[in-house]
Design an enzyme around this catalytic site. Structure first.
Site, PDB file in Angstrom:
ATOM      1  N   HIS A  18       0.385  -1.326   0.352  1.00  0.00           N
ATOM      2  CA  HIS A  18      -0.277  -0.098  -0.214  1.00  0.00           C
ATOM      3  C   HIS A  18       0.799   1.394  -0.332  1.00  0.00           C
ATOM      4  CE1 HIS A  18      -3.309  -2.855   2.473  1.00  0.00           C
ATOM      5  NE2 HIS A  18      -3.846  -2.172   0.749  1.00  0.00           N
ATOM      6  N   LYS A  42     -17.865  -8.004   5.731  1.00  0.00           N
ATOM      7  CA  LYS A  42     -16.339  -8.687   6.688  1.00  0.00           C
ATOM      8  C   LYS A  42     -16.054  -8.354   8.327  1.00  0.00           C
ATOM      9  CE  LYS A  42     -13.831  -8.276   2.447  1.00  0.00           C
ATOM     10  NZ  LYS A  42     -12.681  -7.242   1.662  1.00  0.00           N
ATOM     11  N   ARG A  91      -1.563  -6.565  -9.006  1.00  0.00           N
ATOM     12  CA  ARG A  91      -0.559  -6.444  -8.202  1.00  0.00           C
ATOM     13  C   ARG A  91      -0.998  -8.389  -9.431  1.00  0.00           C
ATOM     14  NH1 ARG A  91      -2.843  -7.026  -2.500  1.00  0.00           N
ATOM     15  NH2 ARG A  91      -4.720  -7.387  -4.096  1.00  0.00           N
ATOM     16  N   SER A 129      -2.750  -8.010   2.044  1.00  0.00           N
ATOM     17  CA  SER A 129      -2.589  -8.155   3.560  1.00  0.00           C
ATOM     18  C   SER A 129      -3.553  -9.394   4.554  1.00  0.00           C
ATOM     19  CB  SER A 129      -4.400  -6.906   4.354  1.00  0.00           C
ATOM     20  OG  SER A 129      -3.679  -6.096   3.484  1.00  0.00           O
TER      21      SER A 129
HETATM   22  P1  ADP Z   1      -9.824  -4.349  -1.234  1.00  0.00           P
HETATM   23  O1  ADP Z   1      -9.983  -4.924  -0.103  1.00  0.00           O
HETATM   24  O2  ADP Z   1     -10.258  -3.311  -1.816  1.00  0.00           O
HETATM   25  O3  ADP Z   1      -8.667  -5.033  -1.942  1.00  0.00           O
HETATM   26  P2  ADP Z   1      -7.058  -3.798  -0.063  1.00  0.00           P
HETATM   27  O4  ADP Z   1      -6.615  -3.439   1.537  1.00  0.00           O
HETATM   28  O5  ADP Z   1      -6.471  -5.146   0.154  1.00  0.00           O
HETATM   29  O6  ADP Z   1      -8.492  -3.366   0.085  1.00  0.00           O
HETATM   30  O7  ADP Z   1      -6.329  -3.034  -1.121  1.00  0.00           O
HETATM   31  C1  ADP Z   1      -6.654  -1.822  -1.544  1.00  0.00           C
HETATM   32  C2  ADP Z   1      -5.915  -1.507  -2.826  1.00  0.00           C
HETATM   33  O8  ADP Z   1      -4.777  -1.321  -2.665  1.00  0.00           O
HETATM   34  C3  ADP Z   1      -6.123  -2.181  -3.781  1.00  0.00           C
HETATM   35  O9  ADP Z   1      -6.244  -1.403  -4.735  1.00  0.00           O
HETATM   36  C4  ADP Z   1      -5.349  -3.697  -4.283  1.00  0.00           C
HETATM   37  O10 ADP Z   1      -4.909  -3.782  -5.266  1.00  0.00           O
HETATM   38  C5  ADP Z   1      -3.690  -2.395  -3.665  1.00  0.00           C
HETATM   39  N1  ADP Z   1      -3.009  -3.138  -2.757  1.00  0.00           N
HETATM   40  C6  ADP Z   1      -2.901  -3.558  -1.495  1.00  0.00           C
HETATM   41  N2  ADP Z   1      -1.832  -4.574  -1.992  1.00  0.00           N
HETATM   42  C7  ADP Z   1      -0.796  -3.877  -2.504  1.00  0.00           C
HETATM   43  C8  ADP Z   1       0.170  -4.592  -2.659  1.00  0.00           C
HETATM   44  N3  ADP Z   1       1.561  -5.404  -2.631  1.00  0.00           N
HETATM   45  N4  ADP Z   1       0.856  -4.433  -4.487  1.00  0.00           N
HETATM   46  C9  ADP Z   1       0.122  -3.248  -5.049  1.00  0.00           C
HETATM   47  N5  ADP Z   1      -1.395  -3.163  -4.734  1.00  0.00           N
HETATM   48  C10 ADP Z   1      -1.451  -3.094  -3.581  1.00  0.00           C
END
Ligand code: ADP
Length: 161
Positions: A18, A42, A91, A129
């Site tokens: 992030h 969730k 990703r 995450s």
């Molecule tokens: P969501 O539940 O909306 O997927 P996340 O917190 O998992 O929420 O992710 C928020 C955003 O950050 C999403 O667009 C996700 O693709 C991006 N994201 C999460 N981890 C990474 C990473 N390692 N590299 C690039 N983008 C990421």
């Protein structure tokens, strides 16, 4: 006029993936709101308050950033804060199909909203995450993937598990 962008997500917890995306986004946009999704269906590992606090700590010094939470539709939240861009991460290939669908649905709901996709450094393309939560639950080393304060909180959560 400044372009207002939203970076929405669960951030359960915030990771270096992030943060990589945020650093890149700060070079493009000067007003970014990190918006934590409050989803009543969730069951997150970290409460909204914990997630907001972790994000605040991790993004100290990033001048372009505000932090907020929202529930309901992203398009409605975007309207409320006058944002016209949504930042999302891509990703490996797993994110593509879902993001493609969401982008087109969101556009059909609000034509003024555009999605911008960013790719992280290669070392974070496999990081999520959920992997961090899983590793932490098994007492694995997550220090390479998250800031120290996040590592501490997750250790605490799983110390008796
Ligand atoms: P969501 O539940 O909306 O997927 P996340 O917190 O998992 O929420 O992710 C928020 C955003 O950050 C999403 O667009 C996700 O693709 C991006 N994201 C999460 N981890 C990474 C990473 N390692 N590299 C690039 N983008 C990421």
């Amino acid at each position: 006029m400044k372009t207002k962008a939203i970076y929405p997500g669960s951030f359960d917890p915030i990771t270096f993936g992030h943060l990589d995306l945020l650093k890149r986004s700060c070079k493009i946009f000067d007003d970014i709101t990190i918006a934590v999704v409050v989803n009543p269906h969730k069951k997150p590992l970290c409460s909204v308050e914990e997630r907001l606090a972790m994000i605040k700590k991790a993004t100290r010094g990033y001048g372009c950033i505000k932090i907020d939470k929202f529930d309901g539709l992203l398009v409605d939240y975007a309207k409320k804060i006058n944002a016209t861009v949504v930042i999302r991460g891509l990703r490996a290939i797993a994110d593509f199909e879902y993001e493609f669908q969401m982008a087109l649905v969101n556009r059909s709901l609000n034509k003024k909203l555009d999605m911008v996709y960013m790719m992280p450094s290669v070392e974070y393309t496999y990081l999520s995450s959920s992997i961090v939560r899983e590793l932490a639950s098994l007492h694995g080393d997550i220090s390479r993937f998250v800031p120290e304060s996040v590592e501490k909180l997750l250790k605490e959560k799983f110390k008796n598990v």
